[in-house]
Each structure stands twice: as C-alpha cells, then as structure tokens.
Design an enzyme around this catalytic site. Structure first.
Site, PDB file in Angstrom:
ATOM      1  N   HIS A 115       0.862  -1.185   0.000  1.00 43.65           N
ATOM      2  CA  HIS A 115       0.000   0.000   0.000  1.00 43.65           C
ATOM      3  C   HIS A 115       0.897   1.232   0.000  1.00 43.65           C
ATOM      4  CE1 HIS A 115      -3.053   2.936   1.217  1.00 43.65           C
ATOM      5  NE2 HIS A 115      -2.135   3.395   2.049  1.00 43.65           N
ATOM      6  N   GLU A 126      -2.249   8.921   7.329  1.00 49.93           N
ATOM      7  CA  GLU A 126      -1.793   7.526   7.409  1.00 49.93           C
ATOM      8  C   GLU A 126      -0.513   7.396   8.243  1.00 49.93           C
ATOM      9  OE1 GLU A 126      -1.671   6.009   3.392  1.00 49.93           O
ATOM     10  OE2 GLU A 126      -3.858   5.898   3.289  1.00 49.93           O
TER      11      GLU A 126
HETATM   12  P1  CMP Z   1      -4.807  -0.178  -1.274  1.00 48.67           P
HETATM   13  O1  CMP Z   1      -3.902   0.629  -2.131  1.00 48.67           O
HETATM   14  O2  CMP Z   1      -4.291  -0.582   0.067  1.00 48.67           O
HETATM   15  O3  CMP Z   1      -6.186   0.612  -1.076  1.00 48.67           O
HETATM   16  C1  CMP Z   1      -7.417  -0.041  -0.809  1.00 48.67           C
HETATM   17  C2  CMP Z   1      -7.314  -1.515  -0.938  1.00 48.67           C
HETATM   18  O4  CMP Z   1      -8.537  -2.190  -1.082  1.00 48.67           O
HETATM   19  C3  CMP Z   1      -6.540  -1.881  -2.182  1.00 48.67           C
HETATM   20  O5  CMP Z   1      -5.177  -1.526  -2.068  1.00 48.67           O
HETATM   21  C4  CMP Z   1      -6.823  -3.359  -2.282  1.00 48.67           C
HETATM   22  O6  CMP Z   1      -6.023  -4.139  -1.400  1.00 48.67           O
HETATM   23  C5  CMP Z   1      -8.283  -3.439  -1.752  1.00 48.67           C
HETATM   24  N1  CMP Z   1      -9.286  -3.672  -2.782  1.00 48.67           N
HETATM   25  C6  CMP Z   1     -10.034  -4.775  -2.891  1.00 48.67           C
HETATM   26  N2  CMP Z   1     -10.885  -4.691  -3.902  1.00 48.67           N
HETATM   27  C7  CMP Z   1     -10.697  -3.490  -4.482  1.00 48.67           C
HETATM   28  C8  CMP Z   1     -11.290  -2.835  -5.588  1.00 48.67           C
HETATM   29  N3  CMP Z   1     -12.267  -3.376  -6.306  1.00 48.67           N
HETATM   30  N4  CMP Z   1     -10.820  -1.598  -5.901  1.00 48.67           N
HETATM   31  C9  CMP Z   1      -9.846  -1.012  -5.174  1.00 48.67           C
HETATM   32  N5  CMP Z   1      -9.251  -1.618  -4.096  1.00 48.67           N
HETATM   33  C10 CMP Z   1      -9.666  -2.838  -3.760  1.00 48.67           C
END
Ligand code: CMP
Length: 138
Positions: A115, A126
C-alpha cells in the site's frame, strides 16, 4: 521533502517479500525514515481504511489486513508519493506496468502486496495513524 506511508501487506510478509520490497526501495534511492512490524486488530484496520467504509470490499479488505503481520514504513523523498506509487504499480495488478511490485507479485486486486498513500493529505493521516514524531528519523 515529501513523506508517504508504505505498508507491506499480510500477503507480502507471509510470502517472504519484505526483502524484495526493501531492495526495490533502496535500489531507487527512496529513504526509509521509520519502520515497524504490526499485527492489526479489525478495529485498527477499519480505522485505517475508513475512507473505504461504504465500499463493497471493505469487510473483506479489513479481514485480509488483519490476517497476519504487516510492515509499515515512512518513506521520504522529493516526489516520494508518486515515485513509490510508480514502483508499486496500479491497484489492480492486471493493469499494473511491467516490472512493478504488484505486476510481479500481486495475486488479486485485494492481495496486492503493498500500500502507498495517494496524496499529501492522505499521507499525513496515514503516517500519524501508525507513528508518533519520535519514531520518524529526521
Ligand atoms: P490499497 O492501495 O491498500 O487501497 C485499498 C485496498 O482495497 C486496495 O489496495 C486493495 O487491497 C483493496 N481492494 C479490494 N478490492 C478493491 C477494488 N475493487 N478496488 C480497489 N481496491 C480494492
């Protein structure tokens, strides 16, 4: 100098990818200003991802983020938010550029290894969620 929050997610830690992610940061001269390992509770994961509360994937995401330990880091550099997002690749690994962390290692849109904050305001929230000022090297 800009700061961003990086997380190596439970899939990355569990699959032995901590070193791989750190190597890529160091190879790209991204400075690590703070680092620790945590195992989040469901409440802590829900608080961190509060902006996604209404999204259909919220419950699954917070379950995943509590499924094992994570490594959280503060990264620092002139354009570190963008630079680190380029190293990670797109959220959906199928759309991520060749050579990026997610393209090479993610196994689903959720289990995407890492992330990174998406903007300076998000980074501030964050970083403050996981670190106090004494834990960040100046
Ligand atoms: P991250 O960048 O941590 O931000 C939100 C997180 O939600 C993303 O990475 C993924 O791990 C998770 N996620 C699961 N499904 C989705 C989706 N459809 N779109 C965006 N993020 C998702």
């Amino acid at each position: 100098m800009e700061k961003t929050l990086s997380i190596i997610k439970p899939d990355g830690v569990g699959r032995g990818l901590i070193g791989e992610v750190l190597k890529r940061l160091e190879e790209n001269s991204i400075k690590i200003s703070a680092m620790k390992m945590l195992h989040l509770t469901k409440k802590q994961a829900e608080g961190f991802y509060a902006v996604h509360r209404e999204r259909p994937f919220f419950n699954s995401l917070t379950d995943f983020m509590t499924s094992g330990p994570i490594v959280v880091m503060v990264l620092e550099g002139e354009n570190v938010i963008t630079d680190y997002r380029e190293l990670m690749g797109a959220t959906n690994f199928e759309e991520a550029a060749e050579g990026t962390i997610r393209k090479e290692f993610a196994t689903s849109i959720e289990q995407n290894v890492v992330h990174g904050s998406d903007a300076p305001e998000t980074a501030e929230f964050e970083i403050g969620y996981f670190f106090n000022s004494f834990e960040i090297i100046n």
